[in-house]
Scaffold this active site. Structure first.
Site, PDB file in Angstrom:
ATOM      1  N   CYS A  34       8.259   6.164   4.642  1.00 47.48           N
ATOM      2  CA  CYS A  34       9.375   6.527   5.554  1.00 47.48           C
ATOM      3  C   CYS A  34      10.272   6.938   5.018  1.00 47.48           C
ATOM      4  O   CYS A  34      10.506   7.329   3.702  1.00 47.48           O
ATOM      5  CB  CYS A  34       9.384   5.292   6.745  1.00 47.48           C
ATOM      6  N   HIS A  86       2.236  -9.741 -10.126  1.00 50.32           N
ATOM      7  CA  HIS A  86       2.898 -11.325  -9.772  1.00 50.32           C
ATOM      8  C   HIS A  86       2.467 -11.695  -8.317  1.00 50.32           C
ATOM      9  O   HIS A  86       2.304 -12.625  -7.871  1.00 50.32           O
ATOM     10  CB  HIS A  86       4.112 -11.386 -10.117  1.00 50.32           C
TER      11      HIS A  86
END
Ligand code: RB5
Length: 151
Positions: free
Chosen positions: A66, A99
């Site tokens: 966006c 992670h």
């Protein structure tokens, strides 16, 4: 071969189409969830089909774009099992995969130029989840009780 869903609003349309070309050039099958017209639209409506396809396992991961990347990441992260990461540089993309096992890459067309966006996409694609202690933490995001009431 990876299958990846892409979506954007009007403000991310140009970069999304560019991302689709980069993905195709890298051998990725793209599931294009729009938007196709240039008129102003509402970003949650385009986050939804991408989040749903990722969640259902129909695609390996997703890309949402966006204007800022903020609305798309907020909207996508409302879906259970979705870990959407807004990335403005390569290291965030790498860490989000390694992670956090992020499954949607979010970009902001008004903040991130094309060459940086391509480098972010490459960093994302080259990284993989490390598991171990990170798997426990990712699982906690889905299993810890969350406050659902507005009271
Ligand atoms: C559209 O003008 C803009 O608000 C939208 O693309 C996005 O940046 C929202 O977070």
């Amino acid at each position: 071969m990876w299958k990846v869903a892409t979506g954007s609003d009007h403000a991310g349309r140009r970069l999304r189409m560019q991302v689709q070309e980069w993905l195709a050039a890298r051998g990725v099958e793209v599931v294009d969830c729009g938007v196709h017209e240039q008129e102003s639209v509402d970003y949650p409506c385009y986050a939804a089909p991408v989040a749903q396809r990722v969640r259902a396992g129909e695609v390996a991961w997703g890309v949402l774009v966006c204007g800022s990347g903020l609305g798309m990441s907020m909207a996508a992260n409302r879906y259970a099992g979705i870990r959407a990461a807004l990335c403005r540089e390569e290291h965030s993309a790498r860490m989000a995969r390694m992670h956090n096992d992020a499954n949607i890459l979010v970009l902001g067309e008004r903040f991130t130029g094309e060459s940086l966006a391509e480098a972010i996409l490459d960093a994302w694609m080259a990284a993989s989840f490390e598991g171990g202690r990170h798997a426990r933490r990712v699982e906690l995001m889905d299993t810890l009780p969350v406050e659902t009431s507005k009271a």
